[in-house]
Design an enzyme around this catalytic site. Structure first.
Site, mmCIF file in Angstrom:
data_model
loop_
_atom_site.group_PDB
_atom_site.id
_atom_site.type_symbol
_atom_site.label_atom_id
_atom_site.label_comp_id
_atom_site.label_asym_id
_atom_site.label_seq_id
_atom_site.Cartn_x
_atom_site.Cartn_y
_atom_site.Cartn_z
ATOM 1 N N CYS A 1197 0.672 -1.196 0.284
ATOM 2 C CA CYS A 1197 -0.194 0.542 0.180
ATOM 3 C C CYS A 1197 0.760 1.247 0.163
ATOM 4 O O CYS A 1197 -0.064 2.530 -0.035
ATOM 5 C CB CYS A 1197 -0.781 -0.040 1.285
ATOM 6 S SG CYS A 1197 -1.775 -1.329 1.283
ATOM 7 N N HIS A 1418 -3.469 8.641 4.476
ATOM 8 C CA HIS A 1418 -3.166 7.159 4.720
ATOM 9 C C HIS A 1418 -4.994 6.971 5.021
ATOM 10 O O HIS A 1418 -5.729 6.642 4.048
ATOM 11 C CB HIS A 1418 -2.117 6.574 5.084
ATOM 12 C CG HIS A 1418 -2.207 4.768 4.416
ATOM 13 N ND1 HIS A 1418 -1.956 4.742 2.654
ATOM 14 C CD2 HIS A 1418 -2.059 3.603 4.514
ATOM 15 C CE1 HIS A 1418 -1.802 3.522 2.423
ATOM 16 N NE2 HIS A 1418 -2.430 2.715 3.869
ATOM 17 N N HIS A 1459 -9.234 2.506 -1.706
ATOM 18 C CA HIS A 1459 -7.840 1.981 -1.105
ATOM 19 C C HIS A 1459 -7.344 1.278 -2.250
ATOM 20 O O HIS A 1459 -7.770 0.110 -2.442
ATOM 21 C CB HIS A 1459 -7.859 1.251 0.173
ATOM 22 C CG HIS A 1459 -6.283 1.435 1.024
ATOM 23 N ND1 HIS A 1459 -5.188 2.003 -0.088
ATOM 24 C CD2 HIS A 1459 -5.979 0.509 1.379
ATOM 25 C CE1 HIS A 1459 -4.111 1.726 0.268
ATOM 26 N NE2 HIS A 1459 -4.533 0.623 1.551
ATOM 27 N N ASP A 1640 37.526 38.758 -14.998
ATOM 28 C CA ASP A 1640 36.754 40.053 -14.417
ATOM 29 C C ASP A 1640 34.987 39.632 -14.498
ATOM 30 O O ASP A 1640 34.180 39.429 -14.347
ATOM 31 C CB ASP A 1640 36.821 40.722 -17.049
ATOM 32 C CG ASP A 1640 36.418 42.424 -16.409
ATOM 33 O OD1 ASP A 1640 36.731 42.517 -15.872
ATOM 34 O OD2 ASP A 1640 34.883 42.772 -16.554
ATOM 35 N N GLU A 1642 31.434 42.574 -13.120
ATOM 36 C CA GLU A 1642 31.235 43.502 -13.735
ATOM 37 C C GLU A 1642 29.954 44.123 -13.224
ATOM 38 O O GLU A 1642 29.514 42.819 -13.017
ATOM 39 C CB GLU A 1642 31.189 44.071 -14.918
ATOM 40 C CG GLU A 1642 32.431 44.270 -15.370
ATOM 41 C CD GLU A 1642 33.434 45.467 -15.682
ATOM 42 O OE1 GLU A 1642 32.652 46.554 -15.007
ATOM 43 O OE2 GLU A 1642 34.551 45.300 -16.424
#
Length: 1758
Positions: A1197, A1418, A1459, A1640, A1642
């Site tokens: 299950c 459940h 179920h 670099d 920036e």
């Protein structure tokens, strides 16, 4: 043998002669039976034998053969002399038997026990008899033992022993069921369930009772008769273990005759014997009786009795006559009857008729009084007789007392509605009053928390004010509430006629200057008596004077004071109990019930209708009006039945715990409208019986029982429903007579002897508008009030009656009966009938005039304007908008709050999202199931999808077809979409969801006739039948001597087969099975409609078909029309298949284990379909063709969650980037039967007897739950990495933040108790906080270090292409970055192991334990699970420090779906994703009454109605449990938190791609649905042009898309299979000088991207065009600028000065977006001079910063 010897022979001689005679007789009979009857030949052989036969004896019931032989001898001289003796046992026993001359008699038989087989007795000279308790027992006939009925102790011991598979005498009665079951919860449940079947309702905690104590407790209430379980045990024992011919009746004869046991003790011994039978069948009666002797011995010891066996067949020495044993005689007579039956069967076959026609028993002698029947039929009609049928059934009782949960639900609903502007002032006031009546101090934290919910500034203020108001009223009324308060204005009737002639009745508030709108003021206004100046209130009390009831001012003042109290401080009914009959919809009784419940009373209401229907109405009353500690009990009851009146009083006043009944409100009645004096019929008599005769009976029974129990100190007040209608209305049958008859009780109270037990208050009820009896007269009420009277609404009349139940009036009634005039002065209206007639005619006239004017007006308009043509009017019918319900994508601005909270540690490559999902179940697909779950009905789109899925409609074929043109499948007639709901509603509702099993959908399985094989022993040789030689030999091989075979002809392959006596056969039988309800796929579902080929359908198991349909639809819901598209972005090995099943293919397993054994024709390859991993494999073979990880979780299950966890593990481990997960299981009879044996499922038979409809039988978390309802189906999800989902534009339904599977404890219970999932909350005490800032700083430092290492370590080997080394370094760095950015909770836990997995998983997304808004449970509807699971949740929330008062709303989906075992977790997950998407929390519509055991779980709320949350749902968690200690848990987070983790550019790009994908997928879905090809099976793999090897071995293999739109691997795009080295350590050490780098950084804002001159001077035209098309041009330009700077730095040349432009360094992009460096002019020359052969550049952005890294290499480029 003719010679008679005088001396007595020895025993040995006698036995020898008897043995010879017996053998001779058997041989002769065998010869006769084995061959056709040839009596002439037989006579010839006898009479011509040498030596001649002198004596012939015929054994049988007559002298038939003897007479024939005598005639033969006379006619035929060849036979010699006629001196032969011809005699028969039927007439010549004296001549046949020999008598000795000695005095002592000799027994007829050999001294052998009559209960032993004859073939055994021939070898025994005597039977040793041994007394059980006294060795000196005499051999005379046995005296009967005192009989006792079957005891509860016997039942308890037998049930326990049968389950433990051991003898009863080994069971320790001092131990409990829990101890004896050894911790096996399933076994424990079985024992308790079977005990309840036999003993009835068991006490609470029965599993901990000692067996002896339990038996003592239950013995008094036990019926002492074996019931279903014990009877089945005995029947099975006799049928499967006893030898041929030994029946239960013969066993009972043995126990009675030999041991002297009566019926009760026989039951006990049979139970004991059947509890632990031997493993194999007894081969003889002797061995069976020896077993019973042993059982009797143990039984006698336990029962404390002394038993002596009878010496069967041995007479006393003084008895000179022969002794014939009774059982032996009965056995002989039975054989005689069998012989006659065989002759009758033979004669019947000869005559060609049925044997049953012979000896048919006539029933003419049965007692039958035709005169009585005719008398009843003449005097009473059918309606009257039907009205007498009893309805009372305690099993159908309904109890409602979970006020505490509905109070929590009301509070939550109110705050969310207020936050959403969905509530107005009056609604809020009523809600606060309702909460006030239920107020409990435990609600304070809840109100405080909800009042502090974060929302808009305006809403926050409103919520705080609301919280303050609720807390204030709660504190003020905590000591006096609950109370019923009437706070409505007084309403007057109003009848109007509109312009079209329609008559409208409404209620309007009364108002004038003096009385205002106050109800009490209008009552006091009253009316005047014509003959006096007395002004009498419309409601008043009267006293008796000279035989008449006259107005009493003093008592009336008390009544008006009581009514005034009802409109101010209210009535408190706490501790009071009332019985109310006749409380249907719109009735006064229903309003009385509301008032009593609001006052805190316990109310018992009866209903004459179907309980399953009426209970819904009363459930809504309780949920709306039930106050603190109130209780509502519903019982079926027909007041027309005398028996019901008796049963109801027995229910109310059981001797052990009688109910202290305070009030009876007997308002049951039926309408007699239209019946005048000459029209009285059975209905009139029935109404009179209900309203008068049986009401008096009911009160009489109540008095009798109270008197018997001595309850004379607490009289019950009876509110008699009287009427002013004493014939004045007319045409109402015996109504007036019934009401007048009740008034006699006022005198009887004084003259009879019941005044100590009952008090009388007669309520003369006036004109009450809106009731079922007065509904047709509502339009006349205004005219009646014009006569100076007052009419009442049902709530006003209820207040009048409730005031009679207040203490001041109750005290008055104890002195003498009270007469309450509640008529509103109706009786002073003269000639009421004429007034009513005039009023009705007036209203009718006005209506007719208005209708005529309306018609004239319509004609006038048509004359002027012309008649409108309806055909040219635009259609107002709505069309269905079929789509896949993709999630709406929020604006980036709305994500700012989340973006500040989400951790920068999120790694998109290892963040797992759900990109698609689907399901197939009892309510169709996930969309239709969701509609039923959250709103209880289907939309137009839902109806269309369900009708298509069930095969009710199909696409219209032909040249004029439209995209959504439909025809009815059966009639082929066109049908408009808007008509589908009305046309197919009933069929869809009746054949979907949980319902009675439909055999046609389950291969003909009908639980009402479930087939079981029963082993039998053939009693007589069966007729000969033909078979092939091989089959005949097989029969012989199996049954040995019990089968005879012989060839039909010498050369024939056909044999004749005869099954002989003693052969054991398995014979099918049909038994009723009480699990007749299940959640089945909608009737008519067919996989072929989805496009699955017929050959596949016929080959695979049904759950494979479910999986194929779901996987195909899940990909569509992910926006993927063709799964092969994924191979453009990932390798085949990067798709994991983790589809699982809880049980597997039940249909296939049946073929392997049953059908093959039964010899049925089944496919030879069915074995492969029974494997639990084959179903997921089919999805890969037919749809995917992936080569990634394939896992087949089997978690029973919990399979759905285990599959999810497996898929997440595959992705997090790097083995996959996409995973297909989910679970599937089927419903079939085998599993249903075994679940029933475990007592896990609910008995549909018991539920039906309790008045439950099939759709109401699954009731998780309720007090009446009784086990789960099994169902079938499949659920599938598509998992992907967040990076991939964002790149492809896949929908993101949720983030899988955490998942785990957990085992459990030491024990023997295979179904895990479910405590193991608590480990997800494991953390040190003290609730360790997660300091993300400190973790982030550590993380940022580590990430910077890794990036610097990668930038600084790019070197190349001398003989190796440098980019290969670059890739290696990048790979190593990325691994490090991945480990540091992984969202796995273990990462944070690695920093601090004291943090729980749940807390750390939430912290990654900036969430806390308080942000889990919903729990999907459940919740199977079993007693054990539905207590254990909420306890686990509450413990986790408490341990993790969830704020007290923060409600965790619990969803229990299985109330709707049942179920499905393996698919359960997948369906729950789908529902949770829909909650994340909509913010809607669906309630459990079957939650009629929540179990009181759940009240102390302070964090949990169990809603029964849908709640629309105001702020949406941030995250939810779910749990799932399965056999084998499988405990699963998953935590999911809303996708908006993922979107908040990426920058705006990335999000906008994703949004653009996603919307395009959504549109294409919706279009494809509709097209495939119409064309019935949702599942598109692959005929060949994607590598059909290349072969698998090239694709499998190439990690960069990706598909191309052909002109036809199909994906395939193009051989030209595959890469050469060359080895790649990952060893970069040598290059890092030895070739450092061959590579230079430039970095670099920036700020994006610092690059002047808006300066046109700067842009023109530094960027080429291609660069400018590329950046202009980017979602964020400024960030794109800054990235290229940074890259140019990094490239320049990597050249390592002197600066050219600040004024130099960088157009000569160009950053282009290839098709995949990868940056490429192009050098021009002077810069190119410089690079050549430096020996630089290639330059690679990488650019990365954040929200504000851009970083570029350039690598210049001085070796040959790759």
């Amino acid at each position: 043998m003719e010679e008679k010897r005088e001396e007595r022979p020895s025993s040995l001689q006698i036995c020898h002669e008897q043995s010879l005679s017996r053998n001779l007789l058997i041989e002769l009979l065998a010869h006769q039976f084995a061959f056709p009857v040839k009596w002439i030949d037989t006579q010839n052989a006898i009479f011509q034998s040498k030596p001649p036969v002198k004596r012939v004896i015929e054994i049988g019931p007559s002298t038939t053969l003897t007479n024939i032989a005598k005639r033969t001898l006379k006619r035929n001289a060849l036979f010699g002399d006629n001196s032969r003796t011809l005699i028969s046992t039927s007439s010549d026993m004296g001549e046949i038997l020999y008598h000795y001359k000695h005095e002592e008699s000799f027994p007829v038989d050999t001294g052998e026990d009559a209960f032993v087989d004859k073939d055994e007795s021939s070898n025994r000279l005597e039977v040793a008899q041994k007394p059980l308790a006294d060795q000196r027992a005499p051999a005379e006939l046995l005296t009967q033992v005192l009989d006792v009925p079957l005891s509860a102790e016997d039942v308890v011991l037998v049930v326990v022993a049968s389950k433990l598979r051991g003898p009863v005498w080994n069971i320790d009665g001092l131990k409990s069921i829990r101890t004896l079951s050894g911790g096996k919860s399933t076994l424990q449940n079985e024992i308790v369930g079977d005990l309840s079947t036999e003993l009835g309702k068991l006490p609470e905690g029965v599993e901990d009772y000692a067996l002896n104590g339990l038996a003592t407790t239950m013995n008094e209430s036990y019926s002492h008769q074996p019931k279903d379980y014990i009877q089945g045990l005995i029947s099975s024992f006799v049928a499967t273990k006893m030898p041929a011919g030994l029946s239960q009746s013969m066993i009972r004869d043995y126990l009675s005759t030999k041991w002297g046991l009566g019926q009760g003790r026989q039951n006990a011994v049979l139970c004991w014997a059947a509890a632990a039978p031997p493993p194999v069948r007894f081969q003889s009666r002797r061995s069976a009786y020896e077993y019973f002797e042993k059982v009797v011995h143990h039984y006698a010891q336990r029962a404390g009795i002394s038993l002596h066996p009878k010496a069967v067949g041995i007479g006393s020495a003084k008895d000179k006559s022969p002794v014939i044993d009774k059982v032996a005689f009965d056995t002989a007579m039975k054989e005689h009857r069998e012989y006659l039956r065989e002759h009758m069967d033979l004669l019947a076959r000869h005559l060609g008729t049925e044997p049953s026609q012979f000896g048919a028993v006539s029933n003419q002698n049965q007692p039958y009084d035709q005169n009585l029947v005719e008398l009843v039929s003449t005097e009473f009609d059918t309606e009257f007789l039907d009205g007498l049928k009893p309805r009372f059934d305690k099993r159908k009782e309904r109890r409602f007392n979970s006020w505490w949960n509905w109070a929590r639900e009301d509070i939550i609903n109110l705050f969310h509605a207020q936050a959403l502007h969905d509530s107005c002032g009056p609604e809020i006031t009523r809600s606060i009053q309702r909460i006030q009546r239920r107020w409990d101090q435990n609600f304070v934290p809840l109100v405080q928390y909800l009042g502090s919910m974060s929302t808009s500034l305006e809403r926050s203020a409103d919520l705080k004010a609301l919280s303050h108001d609720i807390l204030k009223t709660g504190d003020e009324g905590s000591d006096i509430w609950p109370r019923y308060v009437f706070d409505e204005p007084s309403f007057a009737p109003k009848t109007a006629v509109d312009e079209n002639g329609n008559i409208e009745y409404v209620q309007v508030p009364r108002f004038n200057v003096q009385e205002g709108t106050s109800y009490i003021n209008w009552l006091k206004r009253g009316f005047s008596i014509p003959e006096s100046n007395l002004q009498i209130p419309f409601v008043h009390l009267c006293r008796k004077s000279q035989g008449n009831w006259i107005y009493d001012d003093s008592m009336t003042k008390k009544l008006l004071t009581a009514i005034m109290a009802g409109t101010t401080e209210g009535y408190n009914f706490i501790g009071k109990t009332a019985l109310v009959t006749g409380a249907g919809k719109s009735s006064i009784g229903a309003e009385i019930v509301r008032g009593l419940l609001e006052g805190g009373a316990r109310v018992i209401v009866t209903t004459s209708g179907d309980v399953s229907v009426s209970a819904k109405f009363f459930e809504s009353i309780y949920k709306g009006s039930g106050a603190r500690h109130s209780e509502l009990i519903i019982l079926p009851f027909n007041q027309g039945s005398k028996k019901d009146c008796e049963e109801l009083v027995r229910y109310l006043l059981p001797p052990e715990s009688p109910i202290a009944l305070d009030f009876i409100v007997p308002f049951a009645a039926i309408s007699e409208t239209g019946r005048q004096l000459d029209e009285l019929d059975g209905r009139s008599e029935l109404a009179h019986r209900i309203m008068l005769v049986n009401l008096l009976r009911l009160l009489g029974y109540l008095k009798q029982h109270k008197e018997t129990l001595g309850l004379n100190t607490h009289p019950t007040m009876v509110i008699l429903p009287l009427s002013p209608n004493h014939g004045s209305f007319g045409g109402d049958g015996l109504y007036s007579e019934s009401k007048i008859g009740l008034e006699t009780l006022f005198n009887r109270w004084h003259s009879e002897s019941w005044s100590d037990y009952l008090t009388i208050c007669g309520a003369v009820i006036g004109w009450t508008r809106g009731t079922a009896l007065m509904a047709d007269n509502n339009i006349l009420a205004e005219a009646v009030e014009a006569q100076g009277t007052m009419t009442f609404s049902t709530s006003e009349m209820a207040l009048n009656i409730l005031s009679l139940m207040t203490p001041s009036i109750v005290i008055l009634a104890e002195d003498k009966p009270i007469y309450a005039d509640l008529t509103g002065g109706l009786y002073v209206v003269e000639n009421l009938r004429a007034v009513l007639k005039t009023a009705r005619e007036s209203v009718s006239t006005k209506s007719n005039i208005a209708k005529a004017i309306s018609r004239e007006r319509s004609i006038y308009r048509e004359t002027l304007d012309g008649k409108l043509d309806d055909t040219i009017l635009p259609s107002s019918k709505r069309r269905a908008l079929l789509n896949l319900k993709f999630p709406e994508l929020p604006t980036f601005a709305s994500l700012r709050a989340e973006s500040k909270a989400v951790s920068s540690m999120v790694d998109l490559k290892h963040t797992i999202v759900i990109a698609g999902y689907s399901e197939l179940g009892p309510w169709g697909n996930s969309r239709t199931r969701w509609e039923m779950e959250y709103q209880g009905e289907l939309t137009l789109e839902g109806y269309v999808e369900m009708a298509w899925l069930m095969g009710l409609i199909k696409r219209k074929q032909g040249p004029e077809q439209y995209a959504t043109s439909w025809v009815d499948t059966e009639s082929e007639q066109s049908i408009d979409e808007s008509d589908i709901p009305e046309r197919y509603h009933q069929r869809i509702m009746n054949h979907s969801g949980i319902r009675v099993i439909e055999p046609e959908g389950l291969g003909g399985y009908d639980p009402k006739a479930k087939e079981i094989l029963q082993e039998i022993v053939v009693q007589k040789d069966l007729p000969v039948f033909d078979a092939s030689k091989s089959d005949a030999e097989a029969y012989k091989r199996r049954h040995g001597n019990h089968v005879t075979i012989f060839p039909k002809d010498d050369d024939s392959n056909e044999f004749s087969v005869q099954i002989k006596q003693g052969a054991q056969l398995l014979v099918p039988k049909a038994i009723p099975f009480d699990r007749r309800v299940a959640g089945q796929l909608p009737k008519g579902w067919n996989a072929q409609r989805y496009g699955i080929p017929e050959d596949i359908i016929s080959q695979v198991d049904p759950i494979t078909l479910y999986i194929l349909c779901c996987v195909a639809e899940a990909f569509l819901s992910a926006g993927i029309k063709d799964p092969f598209e994924l191979y453009q972005h990932v390798h085949l090995t990067e798709i994991a298949n983790c589809l699982g099943t809880g049980v597997g293919g039940l249909t296939s397993m049946r073929g392997v284990y049953r059908d093959r054994y039964m010899g049925k024709s089944i496919p030879n390859d069915i074995l492969q379909e029974s494997f639990q991993n084959s179903h997921g494999a089919w999805a890969n073979m037919l749809l995917l063709g992936a080569t990634g990880p394939i896992r087949s979780p089997v978690g029973t299950c919990a399979t759905g969650v285990e599959s999810l966890d497996s898929g997440c593990e595959a992705i997090r481990s790097g083995n996959a980037k996409i995973a297909i997960v989910g679970g599937s299981d089927d419903f079939q009879e085998e599993l249903s039967y075994e679940f029933a044996n475990m007592k896990a499922t609910t008995s549909s038979e018991e539920q039906l007897k309790a008045g439950r409809n099939p759709k109401d039988m699954s009731r998780p978390m309720t007090s009446s739950r009784a086990g789960f309802i099994e169902s079938a189906g499949c659920g599938v999800q598509v998992l992907a990495t967040a990076e991939l989902a964002l790149r492809l534009g896949l929908p993101i339904y949720g983030i899988v933040a955490y998942s785990q599977m957990a085992g459990d404890t030491v024990g023997r219970s295979v179904p895990a108790p479910g405590k193991g999932v608590l480990t997800a909350a494991r953390e040190a005490s003290g609730r360790i906080p997660v300091h993300l800032d400190s973790h982030r700083s550590v993380f940022d430092k580590d990430e910077t270090r890794i990036r610097e290492w990668r930038a600084a370590k790019f070197v190349a080997k001398a003989n190796e292409q440098p980019t290969s080394l670059e890739d290696s370094v990048n790979a190593l760095a990325n691994i490090e970055l991945r480990d540091h950015r992984s969202p796995c909770p273990c990462h944070l836990r690695g920093l601090d192991h004291r943090i729980s997995p749940i807390r750390s998983a939430l912290a990654i997304w900036g969430l806390t334990i308080d942000d889990i808004n919903m729990a999907s449970l459940h919740a199977t509807s079993t007693k054990a699970n539905d207590k254990n699971e909420p306890e686990v949740w509450n413990q986790m929330m408490d341990h993790l420090g969830r704020s007290v008062g923060n409600p965790l709303l619990c969803i229990t989906q299985k109330y709707l779906t049942g179920h499905p075992k393996g698919a359960a977790g997948s369906w729950m997950l789908n529902g949770g994703l829909q909650v994340l998407q909509t913010g809607i929390i669906p309630g459990n519509r079957n939650a009629d009454n929540i179990d009181s055991a759940l009240q102390h779980f302070e964090h949990l709320v169990f809603p029964s109605r849908t709640i629309q949350t105001s702020n949406g749902v941030k995250s939810f968690m779910m749990t799932s449990f399965g056999f084998g200690q499988k405990g699963g848990l998953a935590l999911l987070v809303a996708p908006r938190y993922l979107f908040a983790a990426i920058n705006e550019d990335e999000y906008l790009c994703y949004k653009t791609r996603a919307k395009k994908r959504f549109q294409q997928a919706d279009s494809a879905f509709v097209n495939r649905l119409l064309n019935e090809n949702i599942v598109q099976v692959k005929e060949k793999p994607a590598w059909y042009k290349t072969g698998p090897e090239l694709v499998f071995l190439d990690p960069e293999a990706r598909v191309s898309r052909g002109e036809d739109g199909k994906f395939f691997f193009d051989p030209e795009n595959l890469h050469p299979l060359t080895p790649v080295s990952m060893d970069c350590s040598v290059g890092l050490k030895r070739h450092l000088d061959h590579i230079t780098t430039g970095i670099d950084l920036e700020n994006i804002s610092s690059v002047p991207s808006t300066n046109k001159v700067f842009v023109r001077n530094n960027f080429t035209l291609l660069e400018r065009d590329y950046c202009a098309k980017a979602p964020n041009p400024a960030a794109s330009l800054a990235g290229k600028w940074s890259a140019k700077e990094a490239v320049f730095k990597s050249l390592q040349i002197p600066s050219l000065g600040p004024g130099q432009f960088l157009q000569d360094i160009e950053i282009q992009n290839d098709n995949s977006g990868r940056p490429i460096v192009k050098l021009h002019k002077g810069v190119l020359e410089i690079a050549r001079e430096e020996g630089i052969q290639y330059i690679n550049v990488s650019i990365t952005h954040s929200e504000d910063v851009v970083v570029a890294v350039a690598i210049a290499g001085r070796s040959k480029t790759m």
